[in-house]
Motif scaffolding. Sequence first.
Motif, short mmCIF file in Angstrom:
data_model
loop_
_atom_site.label_atom_id
_atom_site.label_comp_id
_atom_site.label_asym_id
_atom_site.label_seq_id
_atom_site.Cartn_x
_atom_site.Cartn_y
_atom_site.Cartn_z
N GLU A 1 0.82 -1.21 0.00
CA GLU A 1 0.00 0.00 0.00
C GLU A 1 0.86 1.26 0.00
O GLU A 1 0.47 2.29 -0.57
N LYS A 2 2.03 1.16 0.62
CA LYS A 2 2.89 2.35 0.69
C LYS A 2 3.50 2.68 -0.67
O LYS A 2 3.90 3.82 -0.91
N ILE A 3 3.60 1.69 -1.54
CA ILE A 3 4.12 1.96 -2.89
C ILE A 3 3.24 3.02 -3.56
O ILE A 3 3.73 4.00 -4.14
N VAL A 4 1.94 2.83 -3.47
CA VAL A 4 1.00 3.79 -4.06
C VAL A 4 1.02 5.10 -3.28
O VAL A 4 0.98 6.20 -3.86
N GLU A 5 1.12 4.99 -1.95
CA GLU A 5 1.15 6.19 -1.11
C GLU A 5 2.32 7.09 -1.46
O GLU A 5 2.17 8.33 -1.59
N ILE A 6 3.52 6.50 -1.65
CA ILE A 6 4.71 7.29 -1.99
C ILE A 6 4.59 7.86 -3.41
O ILE A 6 5.01 9.00 -3.68
N LYS A 7 4.01 7.08 -4.30
CA LYS A 7 3.82 7.58 -5.67
C LYS A 7 2.98 8.85 -5.67
O LYS A 7 3.29 9.84 -6.35
N ASN A 8 1.92 8.83 -4.88
CA ASN A 8 1.04 10.00 -4.79
C ASN A 8 1.70 11.14 -4.02
O ASN A 8 1.56 12.32 -4.37
N LYS A 9 2.42 10.79 -2.96
CA LYS A 9 3.06 11.80 -2.12
C LYS A 9 4.02 12.67 -2.93
O LYS A 9 4.05 13.90 -2.78
N TYR A 10 4.80 12.03 -3.80
CA TYR A 10 5.82 12.78 -4.56
C TYR A 10 5.40 13.01 -6.02
O TYR A 10 6.21 13.51 -6.81
N GLN A 11 4.15 12.65 -6.34
CA GLN A 11 3.62 12.84 -7.69
C GLN A 11 4.56 12.23 -8.74
O GLN A 11 4.96 12.88 -9.71
N TYR B 1 10.64 2.85 -1.55
CA TYR B 1 9.42 2.93 -2.35
C TYR B 1 9.61 3.79 -3.59
O TYR B 1 8.82 3.68 -4.54
N ILE B 2 10.62 4.62 -3.60
CA ILE B 2 10.97 5.33 -4.84
C ILE B 2 11.50 4.30 -5.85
O ILE B 2 11.10 4.28 -7.02
N TYR B 3 12.39 3.41 -5.38
CA TYR B 3 12.92 2.36 -6.26
C TYR B 3 11.80 1.44 -6.75
O TYR B 3 11.77 1.03 -7.91
N LEU B 4 10.87 1.10 -5.83
CA LEU B 4 9.78 0.19 -6.20
C LEU B 4 8.85 0.81 -7.25
O LEU B 4 8.17 0.09 -7.98
N ASN B 5 8.83 2.12 -7.33
CA ASN B 5 8.02 2.81 -8.35
C ASN B 5 8.78 3.04 -9.64
O ASN B 5 8.17 3.29 -10.69
N ALA B 6 10.11 3.00 -9.58
CA ALA B 6 10.93 3.35 -10.75
C ALA B 6 10.94 2.26 -11.80
O ALA B 6 10.82 1.06 -11.49
N SER B 7 11.13 2.66 -13.05
CA SER B 7 11.30 1.69 -14.13
C SER B 7 12.67 1.04 -14.05
O SER B 7 12.83 -0.15 -14.32
N PHE B 8 13.67 1.83 -13.68
CA PHE B 8 15.03 1.30 -13.50
C PHE B 8 15.89 2.37 -12.84
O PHE B 8 15.53 3.56 -12.83
#
Length: 779
Positions: free
Chosen positions: A177-187, A264-271
């Motif tokens: 759930e935090k993966i999505v939370e961090i994505k939204n937090k930092y847009q 969670y930045i890494y988990l959202n990144a493509s690479f």
Amino acid sequence: MEKIGINLLDLYPGKIGGMEHYFRNMFEELLKASPNYHFYLFLASHNISSFSYDNGNVDKILILNNDNLEVQKKINELELDLWFCPLLVLSPLYVNIPSIVTIPDIQHEFYPDFFTAEVLEWRYKNYKLSAEKANAVLTLSQFSKDTIVEKYCNSPDKVYAIHLDAGLNFSQPFDKEKIVEIKNKYQLPSQFAYFPANTWPHKNHLTIIRALKVLREKYGIQLPLVLTGAESNAHTDILNEITSLDLNGQIHFLDYLPQQDMPYIYLNASFLVFPSLFEGFGIPLVEAMKTGCPVIAANTTSIPEVLKDAGVLFSAEDAEDLASAMNKMLNDESWRSHLIKKGLKRSKDFSWKNCAEETSKVFETVLKQGVIQLTDYPLVSVITPSFNQGEFIKETVDSVLSQNYPNLEYIVVDGGSTDETVDVLKSCKDPRLKWVSEPDEGQADAVNKGFRMAKGDILGWLNSDDTYLPGAIKEAVSFLSMHPDIGIVYGEGFHTEENGERIDRYPTEPFNLDRLAEMCYICQPTAFIRKNVFEKVQLNKNLQLCMDYDYWIRAAMEEIPVVYVPYEMATSRLYEDNKTLSRRDDVFKEIFFTVKKHYGFLPFSWIWGYVNYKTEKTPCLPIKIIFALWLVIFHNYQKPSQIKTTIKNIVKHLYVQRRSNSSKTYLRDHQGYHGDGWVEPNSKFFIESNVQARKIILKGKHVWPYPEPINIDIYVNSQKVDSLSVTDFGAFKEVISIQPTAGAIEVECVTNKWFVPKEMGLNEDTRRLAFILNSIEVC
């Protein structure tokens, strides 16, 4: 249980990046891996509250002024077995126990242009010596080990490559759930390349930016790039490149992020894209692999070693090569999945447990080498030249014979004294004392004679009105035994009154041959010399007043290593009848001759000192100017190219002196003030001013053990005039306006906080301490 001291004085929480990350994580595991070690963390007021361990094997030592003398005293007092400096350099450089230093890399040797002149000078001055003097060097990769060995000519056996790990939050289960939370937090964009690094030149941001341009124009892909980290000295160039390539909309700067958000930045990144030109290790590579983020990295320095086959390597400054790799990463899902699996597997090779265990093994190896035990104590010969010093000779003799060193020869070379000196020498029945009393050609001749008579491997020279402090000889021998390459060692000395009462510290400094031209900062009775050095360089018996100063210069010019140790060794008497004070004119003339002979010119410091001495009863500034210029120009003391600079220095010094004379003050008395600079929560200072004082200038240091402000109420002649709040650690200067006042002024400082070091478990000091006061003056 072995006792290990760790120097953390330069650790500023949250401000030194990877090295703080390295030490804190490694030390947590080291405590588990090394239950037989007792650790002493040497900490400063700015970081002591950030270290807390519920472990009986850890003690915190507060060092208030980052003073090597205080550190050395604590090392000796605690009887440590090993000294560990995990933050880049060995400090103090010379200790009498085995030492280990961590040097992560030597980037400055390869890319000096990436550093400011000041940082570069500091690195050149400290890194090589640290690597040479430490018993072991820890570094972060085989690449760093190889370069340290290559550049600093160290034996490979003393340099250890120990890999690091990512932060502990990268080894915890991830919250989906935090993966999505961090994505939204930092847009964060739905797809992006990620690079965490301060904008230093060696991080090579420019190649990524250029590759994004190629990716857009050649492959039709407009890929966002997310950057985290602080702005540094390449930041402006990066912004300019982004603008010139019309990429402003694709680059997202997020600055520093909380550590708990980073996975969670890494988990959202493509690479992860990692184009760095130089890495001692490269922790982001491990962070990416642990989170299943595929890696594209430059094929430089330690990166291939850390990554192995778990990522894609590209030519570091080839934007086309990087763009091609990014295109494939975005379009070849099976290849991307293969790299993720490889990365997860490779990431298991890194752990702080392994790092700590490997570090503990190095401790064990160095401890087995051990301190050079003085079981075969080398013979030390102390020489005392004497002539009609019967008033002081007994105290001098006692200070030598009471030393806690078992293999001692003491030779007094008396020049045929007619006072009680010979009777004092006769009355001493200690078989270690030998003496002769016969005419000689002066002090230098007497010392040379004594050194020739001496059988010891190490020689000391103690004048007949000076004294050794307890433990001086053992300290010198321990140091010279630990460092066989050093020819002369000297330490801290103190001036004393005729009655032996201390006046002040001798202005001692670490050795520097160029600086030695400007002042003699070696206190002669603190020096110990190897016999083979004396056989090469003897005292010039034609000199009677500065033969020691001449000796240090000549020895250094013969490339004999001379080293300062911050240990209290001896006292030197100052009184009206001794040569230094009674023959000041002759002293200056002999120094002028000596320095001019060895250096080819006379530094301004000696000229100005002589001008002030000769004109101390003549405040007339024109006379000082004329006299100084006469010395410089007509006595050929300086080269023509130096005269212009000297004239500027004369004007500058006269200006400073005139300003200081206009508001001359002196401390008449004080209450609540201690000799080491600390003041109590209620302190009073009584100042005499010969001008109408309108301001009080308070200079000091806020070195409280906790990150809290201190408030200081200022009273002048019992009337409150101001209330100060000092919030930042370190030096402070406060200027307080007051009603015009002349004559006697009472200044009272009342603080809202204080601490007792003993009650905090820091040391045995039971004083109530508020802050350090460097000076207080009125003007």
